[in-house]
Design an enzyme around this catalytic site. Structure first.
Site, PDB file in Angstrom:
ATOM      1  N   TYR A   1     -27.171  58.932  79.315  1.00 16.56           N
ATOM      2  CA  TYR A   1     -25.775  58.970  78.863  1.00 16.56           C
ATOM      3  C   TYR A   1     -24.913  58.271  79.905  1.00 16.56           C
ATOM      4  CZ  TYR A   1     -24.555  61.356  74.589  1.00 16.56           C
ATOM      5  OH  TYR A   1     -24.322  61.634  73.278  1.00 16.56           O
TER       6      TYR A   1
ATOM      7  N   GLU B   1     -21.110  57.500  79.409  1.00 12.59           N
ATOM      8  CA  GLU B   1     -19.730  57.294  78.941  1.00 12.59           C
ATOM      9  C   GLU B   1     -18.872  56.746  80.076  1.00 12.59           C
ATOM     10  OE1 GLU B   1     -18.396  60.937  77.149  1.00 12.59           O
ATOM     11  OE2 GLU B   1     -19.812  60.726  75.503  1.00 12.59           O
TER      12      GLU B   1
ATOM     13  N   ASP C   1     -13.510  36.700  64.321  1.00 10.45           N
ATOM     14  CA  ASP C   1     -14.762  37.425  64.105  1.00 10.45           C
ATOM     15  C   ASP C   1     -15.842  36.372  63.923  1.00 10.45           C
ATOM     16  OD1 ASP C   1     -16.944  38.798  63.201  1.00 10.45           O
ATOM     17  OD2 ASP C   1     -15.806  40.165  61.915  1.00 10.45           O
TER      18      ASP C   1
ATOM     19  N   THR D   1     -20.997  40.358  66.441  1.00 10.60           N
ATOM     20  CA  THR D   1     -22.251  41.082  66.563  1.00 10.60           C
ATOM     21  C   THR D   1     -23.161  40.246  67.446  1.00 10.60           C
ATOM     22  OG1 THR D   1     -23.013  40.048  64.518  1.00 10.60           O
ATOM     23  CG2 THR D   1     -22.135  42.280  64.343  1.00 10.60           C
TER      24      THR D   1
ATOM     25  N   LYS E   1     -27.156  38.097  65.060  1.00 11.65           N
ATOM     26  CA  LYS E   1     -27.278  37.062  64.021  1.00 11.65           C
ATOM     27  C   LYS E   1     -27.747  35.756  64.695  1.00 11.65           C
ATOM     28  CE  LYS E   1     -24.026  39.353  60.903  1.00 11.65           C
ATOM     29  NZ  LYS E   1     -23.152  40.314  61.579  1.00 11.65           N
TER      30      LYS E   1
ATOM     31  N   ARG F   1     -29.432  44.546  67.571  1.00  6.62           N
ATOM     32  CA  ARG F   1     -28.301  44.929  66.717  1.00  6.62           C
ATOM     33  C   ARG F   1     -27.243  45.611  67.574  1.00  6.62           C
ATOM     34  NH1 ARG F   1     -30.214  43.813  61.880  1.00  6.62           N
ATOM     35  NH2 ARG F   1     -28.215  44.289  60.963  1.00  6.62           N
TER      36      ARG F   1
HETATM   37  N1  DSN Z   1     -23.616  42.400  56.696  1.00  5.66           N
HETATM   38  C1  DSN Z   1     -23.329  41.233  57.477  1.00  5.66           C
HETATM   39  C2  DSN Z   1     -23.782  39.992  56.798  1.00  5.66           C
HETATM   40  O1  DSN Z   1     -24.850  40.023  56.208  1.00  5.66           O
HETATM   41  O2  DSN Z   1     -23.107  38.978  56.838  1.00  5.66           O
HETATM   42  C3  DSN Z   1     -21.907  41.164  57.851  1.00  5.66           C
HETATM   43  O3  DSN Z   1     -21.519  42.362  58.370  1.00  5.66           O
END
Ligand code: DSN
Length: 427
Positions: A56, A58, A207, A233, A236, A242
């Site tokens: 942990y 925090e 974003d 994120t 990707k 993730r």
């Molecule tokens: N779910 C994601 C995507 O597939 O683009 C975006 O959050």
């Protein structure tokens, strides 16, 4: 699952281990075209499965509410420094659990419930968390939404109408403006958004979840000098675990950090932070620059091959990793096509297209992308074959020809066997 790869898991929980093993086979044998997915490296997988999981922590490095942070602090500080270096930003927060909590933290940092916020409409290619109605961001805040042009001119059809964005922003004066989305095949003009946000007095958030890896590799312009906050994120095109990151100028650092913790989250997922640090290290290598450019080259080649085979593409093509196919002119809608492609070993998702007359759960399009196949080493020379498979599978779906889908599946598995997937033992 081979006992030697995950011996403890196989012996403790053979049922769960069998599902993981089946997923390894599926990911090895299929052509994965979902543009928001990828294959992480073995190093990222290892970092994400470490004893860092047991802590942990925090707070932030040097300012924690728990003791025993000697190593955790180093891990998080390393991830933060690497993010700052790679994206050229003053400040990075690597703790958001994923993209939606990251975006929610931005609301918490800069807006009050009931405030007006602006983003691209979900069916136009935006994201749920950019103020769309069914999301908390569209019910706790007043979301106003922009879209893309519908024109007879193929040069502008399907592109963001920056004049309309400006008109809406000046009329609504939103607290936040989001640019970026989940189904945008074209380059985002961050400078144009910055000018609009400046005129409207709005905080501008890019974003870049989909294109973070392209930005890191120099295959898409960076928003760093134009926007107040970058949200992304990490799993990707960036090819990490993730998770998510928020990056900003120094002036916003305190607000962002306070919003993530204690505003929204508790303890960070330190094993994920470690995986992010490794992914950022990998993304800083020359090989990642080549990867990012190859992703785009493959997507352009795939788009061209699909157009040659009579497919309609939203905006007529792509500048990035993503192609949005409008099946309105075909005999099958998106969901039927996506499910047939899945049976043919080609994994895509059904998706709305701009101005879609159909419902989101049964829309007119399919969304595809090249991050995963590029991670396996496929190149532009393979894209005509990929387009052929898609074309044959869509035709087979229209005719209900399951045998044709099975034949494609075998061809796909044959090709994928020659291109080992990072992180997978079987391919
Ligand atoms: N779910 C994601 C995507 O597939 O683009 C975006 O959050």
């Amino acid at each position: 699952m081979s006992a030697s790869r995950h011996p403890a898991l196989s012996s403790t929980d053979p049922e769960l281990a069998s599902y993981v093993a089946a997923e390894e086979v599926l990911q090895a044998e299929t052509l994965r075209l979902i543009p928001s997915e990828n294959y992480v490296s073995a190093a990222v997988l290892e970092a994400s499965g470490t004893v860092l999981q047991n802590k942990y922590s925090e707070g932030y490095p040097g300012r924690r509410y728990y003791e025993g942070q000697q190593n955790i602090d180093r891990v998080e500080a390393l991830a933060v420094e690497r993010a700052k270096g790679l994206f050229g930003v003053d400040h990075a927060n690597v703790q958001p659990y994923s993209g939606s909590p990251a975006n929610l933290a931005v609301y918490l940092a800069f807006a009050q419930p009931g405030d007006t916020v602006m983003g691209m409409a979900l069916p136009m290619g935006g994201h749920l968390t950019h103020g769309w109605g069914v999301s908390a961001t569209g019910s706790w805040f007043r979301g106003v939404q922009y879209g893309v042009r519908a024109t007879a001119d193929p040069e502008t059809n399907g592109l963001i109408d920056y004049d309309a964005v400006r008109d809406l922003a000046l009329a609504e004066r939103p607290k936040l403006i989001f640019c970026g989305g989940t189904a945008l095949p074209r380059t985002i003009d961050f400078a144009a958004f910055a000018e609009i946000a400046r005129e409207a007095g709005s905080v501008l958030v890019a974003d870049v979840a989909h294109i973070a890896g392209l930005i890191a590799g120099g295959a898409h312009p960076s928003p760093a000098e134009h926007v107040d906050v970058i949200s992304t994120t990490t799993h990707k095109t960036l090819r990490g675990p993730r998770g998510a990151m928020l990056m900003c100028r120094e002036e916003h650092a305190k607000a962002i950090d306070k919003a993530v913790f204690p505003g929204l989250q508790g303890g960070p997922h330190n094993q994920t932070t470690a995986g992010i640090a490794v992914a950022l290290h990998e993304a800083a290598q020359p090989s990642f620059v080549r990867y990012a450019h190859a992703v785009v080259a493959n997507a352009k080649a795939l788009a061209a091959a699909l157009l040659e085979r009579g497919f309609d593409l939203v905006s007529g093509g792509t500048d990035n990793h993503l192609v949005l196919i409008d099946l309105t002119g075909k005999e099958v809608p998106g969901k039927v096509a996506a499910k047939a492609l899945d049976r043919a070993g080609i994994v895509v998702n059904y998706n709305t297209v701009p101005f879609d007359p159909r419902k989101p759960f049964d829309p007119s399009g399919i969304r595809i992308g090249t991050p995963s196949l590029t991670s396996r080493g496929l190149s532009t020379e393979h894209m005509p074959l990929v387009a052929d498979w898609i074309s044959r599978a869509v035709d087979a779906a229209a005719k209900g020809d399951e045998q044709a889908l099975r034949a494609i599946r075998a061809e796909v598995a044959d090709l994928m066997a020659a291109f080992p997937a990072p992180g997978l033992p079987l391919s």
